[in-house]
Design a protein around this motif. Sequence first.
Motif, short mmCIF file in Angstrom:
data_model
loop_
_atom_site.label_atom_id
_atom_site.label_comp_id
_atom_site.label_asym_id
_atom_site.label_seq_id
_atom_site.Cartn_x
_atom_site.Cartn_y
_atom_site.Cartn_z
N GLY A 140 -13.21 71.60 61.38
CA GLY A 140 -13.57 71.11 62.69
C GLY A 140 -13.10 71.96 63.85
O GLY A 140 -13.30 71.59 65.01
N ILE A 141 -12.51 73.12 63.58
CA ILE A 141 -12.03 74.02 64.62
C ILE A 141 -12.85 75.30 64.57
O ILE A 141 -12.95 75.94 63.53
N ILE A 142 -13.40 75.69 65.73
CA ILE A 142 -14.37 76.78 65.77
C ILE A 142 -13.92 77.87 66.73
O ILE A 142 -13.37 77.60 67.80
N GLY A 143 -14.18 79.13 66.33
CA GLY A 143 -13.98 80.29 67.20
C GLY A 143 -15.27 81.07 67.31
O GLY A 143 -16.05 81.15 66.35
N LEU A 167 -14.95 74.08 69.87
CA LEU A 167 -14.85 75.50 70.16
C LEU A 167 -13.54 75.74 70.91
O LEU A 167 -13.37 75.31 72.05
N LYS A 168 -12.63 76.48 70.27
CA LYS A 168 -11.27 76.62 70.81
C LYS A 168 -10.97 78.00 71.38
O LYS A 168 -9.99 78.14 72.13
N ALA A 169 -11.76 79.00 71.06
CA ALA A 169 -11.53 80.35 71.60
C ALA A 169 -12.74 81.21 71.29
O ALA A 169 -13.48 80.95 70.32
N ILE A 170 -12.94 82.25 72.09
CA ILE A 170 -14.05 83.17 71.88
C ILE A 170 -13.57 84.62 72.04
O ILE A 170 -12.56 84.87 72.69
N LEU A 323 -6.86 79.20 67.04
CA LEU A 323 -7.49 78.33 66.05
C LEU A 323 -6.48 77.77 65.06
O LEU A 323 -6.64 76.64 64.58
N LYS A 324 -5.43 78.54 64.76
CA LYS A 324 -4.40 78.07 63.84
C LYS A 324 -3.09 77.74 64.55
O LYS A 324 -2.12 77.32 63.90
#
Length: 594
Positions: A140-143, A167-170, A323-324
């Motif tokens: 459920g955690i997306i980059g 979406l947690k980072a790009i 993300l982690k």
Amino acid sequence: MLTTGLFAGGLAPARADRQASTPWPGGRWEPGSARYGTTIVSNVPVRMDDGVTLTATVAYPADPATGRRAAGRFPVILQQTPYTDDVNSFFVPYGYIFATVRSRGAGTSGGEFGYVSARDHRDGVRTVDWAAHELDGSNGIIGGYGCSYAGETQLYTAANVGRGSPLKAIIPTCTAQDYLRETFLVNGILTGDFPFLRRAAASVGDTPSAKALFADLVANIESGGDAAYSRDFWRARQPITFAQSIVDNDIPALLWSGWDDVVIRGATEFYTALQNAYHDRPVQAPMDPRQPTTGRYQIIVGPWGHGQGLDNTIMLEWYDTWLKRKNTGIERTDTPMHLYELRTDRWINAARYPIVPDYTTYYLHANGALKPSRSSRGSDSITWAQPSEAGSTLTYSTPPLADGATLAGPVSAAVYASSSNTNLQLIATLADVAPDGTAAPITFGAVLGSQRALDPAKNWRDRNGTIIRPFARLTGDDYLTPGVVTRFDIALHPRLWAVLPGHSLRLTLTTQTPASACTGFNILPCALTAPAQASVAGGAYRIQRGPAWPSSVSLPLLRAGCFRTAAGAVTPTSGGLSQPMDWSAKGPGNPCQR
């Protein structure tokens, strides 16, 4: 897209550092050992909210002994691109799922190709939802991941997902371009990169909808239609206007570009926009010289071109951070710009952009001189022709800079001129000239006379009020009255360049780019639309000098070597190129920005 170097020459690759291996950015992280193998699943359907199905390829962590998918759930690195079904398997052994989703109307994905249209923006939001909640094995955690078009999709997706999204980072690399000011057109003039649009359909799978879109777009631009201007088509595709939403949605971003990239202006200005948005300032304004910064928004700019210089291991650290939630320290910096200084081949760190708060202005003088004092009245003539023809080139040079200098940021020229017809094309090139006369091009910019109008609210000025980065409106043509002197502001692309002691700077004005330099991908001004060609061809110009018409160039000059050298190293995943390793605070001994 690929690009060749300035005047098709290219910049030198980053020199391999001779020093020993250095800690990774932040100093509290190591990539560790790869725990998993990789298994790939192709042709995974991704259903959009309107019923159209896109196609994905998914790489999963696998048991290295059996090759079967590993048990457990993992964060997902998501690439949305029209170009390929390929996945970047580097991240998978470190405990990530990597999913590539082919854009609507590209490859085997259904629907009509829209070229990062509003419909594609909605697809981005839906794809994040799919990766978080429907993709098997996702935690459920997306980059976000991807270069160029795939970088741009990240920006639009991050702007539209809303706060609290999975979406947690790009990491939007080689992107944030301004299509009208540096990529396909430069202030109304077609660039050497423009022919890419004629072949673009093939790069996305030659689907019927892509063929139709690109054929119509090329024809519209070449004929001087709406797409040749800053109107509806491009206004909807202007990434910088989405910066505030990305910050509001609390999504960190690591930008990545090169001094020879076709998006260098857009990438550096997008960094500024994100920093401004985070600190509640206008996104398209320059940063204040005293403005604080945040490590949530950082940028790497190296000595390379489009799609080059990307390092998977540094990206892995960014994903591990956000993300982690690993304590890497990469985000704890007050100098989030990691820049390669050309000519000295070293990395430096900076905080605010523009880097120089007070520009140095040199004025055009008689006999080709360029001086800090204003000149007496006079003029020089130049004709619209190839630079190899007589009368088509003017040069103005500074005295040698005894101590050298650091040139850091965008450059601006203000030229007062008249034309024999109703339009004008001027190209300004800044070069570094050694004592033996050898010249190295630093940067360039161009102006089309009929699109000279500026947007005062978006011009950048230094603390003395000098325009240091003009922003052309590009909404339409305002033709010249023959013989009437008019001011033309030229934005030259940014650089970080060390001027060595005893070298001088030369400003060259031409009216056309050499035909030989327009055979490869680059952002040089190479061709004209039909209405521009009809109004420009055959022109003769008078470049004015003096108190009433102070033609000049404004330079972002600092003293030579004032930036502290930051550690750099060749990493196992840098392709032999030096990468910035020390992202620390500016600290003592680095007086360029305090």
